[in-house]
Write a protein that holds these residues in place. Structure first.
Motif, PDB file in Angstrom:
ATOM      1  N   PHE A 180      42.336 -12.635 -37.259  1.00 33.56           N
ATOM      2  CA  PHE A 180      41.138 -12.237 -38.006  1.00 33.56           C
ATOM      3  C   PHE A 180      41.284 -12.409 -39.515  1.00 33.56           C
ATOM      4  CE2 PHE A 180      39.578  -9.793 -34.227  1.00 33.56           C
ATOM      5  CZ  PHE A 180      38.329 -10.395 -34.160  1.00 33.56           C
ATOM      6  N   LYS A 181      42.359 -13.052 -39.985  1.00 35.47           N
ATOM      7  CA  LYS A 181      42.500 -13.296 -41.427  1.00 35.47           C
ATOM      8  C   LYS A 181      41.536 -14.418 -41.821  1.00 35.47           C
ATOM      9  CE  LYS A 181      47.337 -11.866 -41.530  1.00 35.47           C
ATOM     10  NZ  LYS A 181      48.745 -12.299 -41.738  1.00 35.47           N
TER      11      LYS A 181
ATOM     12  N   LEU B  55      48.656 -24.135 -39.197  1.00 36.98           N
ATOM     13  CA  LEU B  55      48.338 -24.085 -37.777  1.00 36.98           C
ATOM     14  C   LEU B  55      47.400 -22.912 -37.495  1.00 36.98           C
ATOM     15  CD1 LEU B  55      48.974 -25.354 -34.964  1.00 36.98           C
ATOM     16  CD2 LEU B  55      50.687 -23.552 -34.694  1.00 36.98           C
ATOM     17  N   LEU B  56      46.183 -23.241 -37.066  1.00 39.20           N
ATOM     18  CA  LEU B  56      45.238 -22.230 -36.608  1.00 39.20           C
ATOM     19  C   LEU B  56      45.432 -22.053 -35.104  1.00 39.20           C
ATOM     20  CD1 LEU B  56      41.965 -23.152 -38.544  1.00 39.20           C
ATOM     21  CD2 LEU B  56      43.482 -21.204 -38.948  1.00 39.20           C
ATOM     22  N   THR B  57      45.569 -20.810 -34.682  1.00 37.74           N
ATOM     23  CA  THR B  57      45.883 -20.518 -33.278  1.00 37.74           C
ATOM     24  C   THR B  57      44.934 -19.463 -32.744  1.00 37.74           C
ATOM     25  OG1 THR B  57      48.223 -20.961 -33.725  1.00 37.74           O
ATOM     26  CG2 THR B  57      47.714 -19.808 -31.696  1.00 37.74           C
ATOM     27  N   ILE B  58      44.488 -19.663 -31.506  1.00 39.91           N
ATOM     28  CA  ILE B  58      43.723 -18.625 -30.816  1.00 39.91           C
ATOM     29  C   ILE B  58      44.675 -17.475 -30.518  1.00 39.91           C
ATOM     30  CG2 ILE B  58      42.425 -18.061 -28.732  1.00 39.91           C
ATOM     31  CD1 ILE B  58      41.588 -20.999 -28.584  1.00 39.91           C
ATOM     32  N   ASP B  59      44.298 -16.263 -30.925  1.00 47.57           N
ATOM     33  CA  ASP B  59      45.174 -15.109 -30.729  1.00 47.57           C
ATOM     34  C   ASP B  59      45.247 -14.738 -29.252  1.00 47.57           C
ATOM     35  OD1 ASP B  59      45.508 -14.943 -33.466  1.00 47.57           O
ATOM     36  OD2 ASP B  59      43.759 -13.625 -33.702  1.00 47.57           O
TER      37      ASP B  59
ATOM     38  N   GLY C 180      42.626  -5.054 -30.626  1.00 50.05           N
ATOM     39  CA  GLY C 180      41.482  -4.277 -30.168  1.00 50.05           C
ATOM     40  C   GLY C 180      40.986  -4.727 -28.813  1.00 50.05           C
ATOM     41  N   THR C 181      39.660  -4.898 -28.732  1.00 48.13           N
ATOM     42  CA  THR C 181      39.032  -5.308 -27.464  1.00 48.13           C
ATOM     43  C   THR C 181      38.911  -6.821 -27.353  1.00 48.13           C
ATOM     44  OG1 THR C 181      36.832  -5.065 -28.472  1.00 48.13           O
ATOM     45  CG2 THR C 181      37.745  -3.146 -27.308  1.00 48.13           C
ATOM     46  N   ASN C 182      39.593  -7.552 -28.225  1.00 50.04           N
ATOM     47  CA  ASN C 182      39.513  -9.009 -28.205  1.00 50.04           C
ATOM     48  C   ASN C 182      39.914  -9.568 -26.838  1.00 50.04           C
ATOM     49  OD1 ASN C 182      39.414 -11.722 -29.258  1.00 50.04           O
ATOM     50  ND2 ASN C 182      41.647 -11.669 -29.314  1.00 50.04           N
ATOM     51  N   ASP C 183      39.018 -10.327 -26.220  1.00 55.44           N
ATOM     52  CA  ASP C 183      39.292 -10.949 -24.915  1.00 55.44           C
ATOM     53  C   ASP C 183      39.669 -12.404 -25.148  1.00 55.44           C
ATOM     54  OD1 ASP C 183      39.496 -11.482 -22.234  1.00 55.44           O
ATOM     55  OD2 ASP C 183      37.346 -11.769 -21.944  1.00 55.44           O
ATOM     56  N   SER C 184      40.983 -12.664 -25.281  1.00 59.07           N
ATOM     57  CA  SER C 184      41.429 -14.008 -25.621  1.00 59.07           C
ATOM     58  C   SER C 184      41.142 -14.990 -24.491  1.00 59.07           C
ATOM     59  CB  SER C 184      42.931 -14.018 -25.909  1.00 59.07           C
ATOM     60  OG  SER C 184      43.394 -15.341 -26.086  1.00 59.07           O
ATOM     61  N   PRO C 185      40.525 -16.143 -24.780  1.00 58.13           N
ATOM     62  CA  PRO C 185      40.305 -17.151 -23.734  1.00 58.13           C
ATOM     63  C   PRO C 185      41.598 -17.774 -23.233  1.00 58.13           C
ATOM     64  CG  PRO C 185      39.637 -18.009 -25.879  1.00 58.13           C
ATOM     65  CD  PRO C 185      39.938 -16.560 -26.072  1.00 58.13           C
ATOM     66  N   LEU C 186      42.713 -17.581 -23.963  1.00 59.34           N
ATOM     67  CA  LEU C 186      43.992 -18.117 -23.491  1.00 59.34           C
ATOM     68  C   LEU C 186      44.454 -17.437 -22.213  1.00 59.34           C
ATOM     69  CD1 LEU C 186      45.989 -18.488 -26.835  1.00 59.34           C
ATOM     70  CD2 LEU C 186      44.713 -20.236 -25.592  1.00 59.34           C
TER      71      LEU C 186
ATOM     72  N   SER D  93      31.228 -17.590 -26.435  1.00 62.03           N
ATOM     73  CA  SER D  93      32.677 -17.528 -26.598  1.00 62.03           C
ATOM     74  C   SER D  93      33.072 -18.362 -27.812  1.00 62.03           C
ATOM     75  CB  SER D  93      33.370 -18.039 -25.327  1.00 62.03           C
ATOM     76  OG  SER D  93      34.770 -18.030 -25.479  1.00 62.03           O
ATOM     77  N   TYR D  94      33.161 -17.706 -28.983  1.00 65.97           N
ATOM     78  CA  TYR D  94      33.529 -18.417 -30.197  1.00 65.97           C
ATOM     79  C   TYR D  94      34.333 -17.489 -31.100  1.00 65.97           C
ATOM     80  CZ  TYR D  94      29.381 -15.914 -31.855  1.00 65.97           C
ATOM     81  OH  TYR D  94      28.464 -14.942 -32.146  1.00 65.97           O
ATOM     82  N   SER D  95      35.034 -18.080 -32.077  1.00 67.53           N
ATOM     83  CA  SER D  95      35.961 -17.325 -32.911  1.00 67.53           C
ATOM     84  C   SER D  95      35.354 -16.987 -34.270  1.00 67.53           C
ATOM     85  CB  SER D  95      37.234 -18.146 -33.132  1.00 67.53           C
ATOM     86  OG  SER D  95      36.978 -19.192 -34.063  1.00 67.53           O
ATOM     87  N   ASN D  96      36.098 -16.200 -35.032  1.00 69.28           N
ATOM     88  CA  ASN D  96      35.792 -15.974 -36.443  1.00 69.28           C
ATOM     89  C   ASN D  96      36.057 -17.241 -37.241  1.00 69.28           C
ATOM     90  OD1 ASN D  96      38.569 -15.122 -35.596  1.00 69.28           O
ATOM     91  ND2 ASN D  96      38.928 -15.186 -37.804  1.00 69.28           N
TER      92      ASN D  96
END
Length: 483
Positions: free
Chosen positions: A151-152, A164-168, A173-179, A224-227
């Motif tokens: 979230f930075k 390197l940008l990475t999907i967490d 929190g309640t983040n539901d990672s697609p990974l 389903s998209y990121s910040n």
């Protein structure tokens, strides 16, 4: 003998009729299925909605045998039927006619592509329809916002380097990672362009800009998209990390040395948390995690990341951490593990059970139990599993078996339920395999599952049951199959 012309004519007609009758019979035995029509323009499924319609007509009326079964087949994402997917469906009987059907079907959770097609088959007589029009189809197994870069909102890389940008995963929190869902693919964007620039779980940024990523659901609308992360460039060098034992190491053999390039100062992190006192060019990592180091080159800093994993094995029990039995009853406890050449030691109230050295233990006493699984080859390690056996205070409590051994020895060959759930009680019994597929569903259970042989070699299959009584009381649990 003389024949009149009329007699000869009549015999000719009879001969022709005899020739034509088999042909008529043959024609009546055929069925022609027309091209199926789709009840949708694109198929966008999710865990809350996965029902779609297909309708088709066939001729002639009455050409289907009473034993006929309809089959719906779906192509691969490119429209190819070399290995078709057979879909589950129900028939919409209210709109059925002698020459048409409407079927309601669902798609697998791995569905994803723009050019699927469907076709319909009959079994008696056998016939295949033309393929349907192509359509986009996606099962949106994850359809909520998620985070990248923890979230930075900003990041910086040195000139000539990258960030390197990475999907967490799992994120905060309640983040539901697609990974969490291996079947998913992605689309990275650099604003303001709407054209994807990459389709991987990470993005190596080499030019300044504002970036974000979406889960790839094609033409289906996706939530389903990121910040957004703004990445800038500064002069300097790009940091890297090497591991002396590689990205996969055995913790029992000692730590692995993480190293970065020489610079003015360093700060190491584990899973994005600062490691107090870790300010040298090298760091001794003793366990797995995502390690990073912020390197200050003087006027420019750079951060490198590496994922370190330890060699391990998985183990589980076929019972819950607390299990209740009736006094005088026995319970079979089974360890399932992928350890290499494992050994087992069982304990009751911290006292070793000397005779118990296999992966199965028959318990008859209450108390605190544990089993220690040891892998002495590959990467030496141990794992301890604890559970408690309690005696029921109610002698009328009915217990449901959690283990069967269908080997035709007359003992535990089938799953035997207490009489209150059996035939005539209007209790619904549902059994699912480990993939969530229904293996049995009935309201008239005959204590006869499995009716067919369950084939397995080393890993004991685990099934899950749901028992729903007539007054909607529900019991859930697992069934382990052993030889």
């Amino acid at each position: 003998m003389k024949f009149s012309p009329i007699t000869i004519f009549n015999r000719g007609i009879l001969f022709c009729i005899l020739l034509v009758l088999p042909a008529i019979t043959f024609v009546r035995a055929q069925v022609a299925i027309n091209k199926p029509a789709l009840g949708f323009t694109q198929l966008c499924a999710n865990p809350d909605f996965n029902t779609f319609e297909i309708n088709f007509s066939f001729s002639p009326a009455g050409s289907l045998d009473s034993s006929n079964k309809f089959v719906i087949e779906m192509s691969d994402p490119s429209g190819n039927f070399v290995t078709p997917i057979v879909l589950n469906f129900t028939e919409k009987t209210a709109v059925s006619t002698p020459t048409s059907r409407t079927l309601i079907f669902s798609v697998p959770t791995t569905t994803g592509g723009e050019n699927y097609k469907l076709r319909v088959k009959t079994t008696a007589p056998a016939a295949v329809s033309p393929v349907s029009n192509s359509f986009a189809a996606y099962y949106k197994i994850q359809d909520s916002q998620f985070s990248i870069n923890n979230f930075k909102a900003t990041a910086t890389y040195c000139t000539g380097g990258s960030y390197l940008l990475t999907i967490d995963n799992p994120g905060t929190g309640t983040n539901d990672s697609p990974l969490k869902y291996p079947s998913l693919t992605y689309k990275w964007f650099k604003e303001p362009s709407l054209s994807p620039i990459a389709n991987t779980p990470t993005l190596t940024v080499t030019s300044p800009g504002r970036y974000y990523v979406e889960t790839n659901y094609g033409t289906c609308t996706s939530d389903s998209y990121s910040n957004r992360v703004t990445v800038g460039e500064s002069s300097g060098l790009s940091a890297t990390i090497t591991s002396s034992k590689g990205n996969l190491f055995c913790a029992a053999d000692g730590p692995t040395t993480l190293s970065t390039q020489a610079a003015n100062s360093y700060q190491w992190f584990k899973n994005s948390t600062l490691i107090v006192g870790a300010t040298s060019q090298q760091y001794q990592a003793t366990d797995e995690g995502q390690y990073s180091v912020k390197v200050d080159y003087g006027g420019c800093s750079s951060t490198a990341v590496i994922q370190i994993d330890t060699v391990r094995f998985n183990s589980s029990l076929n019972v819950d951490s607390s299990t209740t039995i009736n006094e005088g009853e026995s319970k079979s406890i089974l360890v399932t593990t992928d350890a290499v050449s494992p050994t087992f030691n069982w304990y009751l109230n911290n006292n070793i059970i000397a005779s118990a050295v296999s992966n199965t233990l028959i318990v008859t006493d209450k108390g605190l139990y544990s089993v220690i699984i040891t892998q002495s080859t590959a990467c030496a390690s141990t794992k301890k599993l604890d559970f408690e056996i309690k005696f029921s205070s109610d002698p009328n409590v009915t217990l449901i078996p959690n283990l069967i051994s269908p080997n035709n020895d007359g003992v535990n060959d089938t799953w035997i339920l207490p009489q209150q759930y059996g035939n005539g009680t209007n209790t619904q019994i549902t059994i699912l395999n480990s993939r969530g597929e229904v293996a049995l569903q009935t309201t008239n259970y005959q204590n006869n599952w499995p009716e067919n042989e369950i084939d397995f070699s080393s890993i004991n299959p685990i099934y899950y049951y749901v028992i729903t009584t007539q007054d909607n009381k529900i019991k859930k649990g697992s069934i382990t199959v052993v030889k």
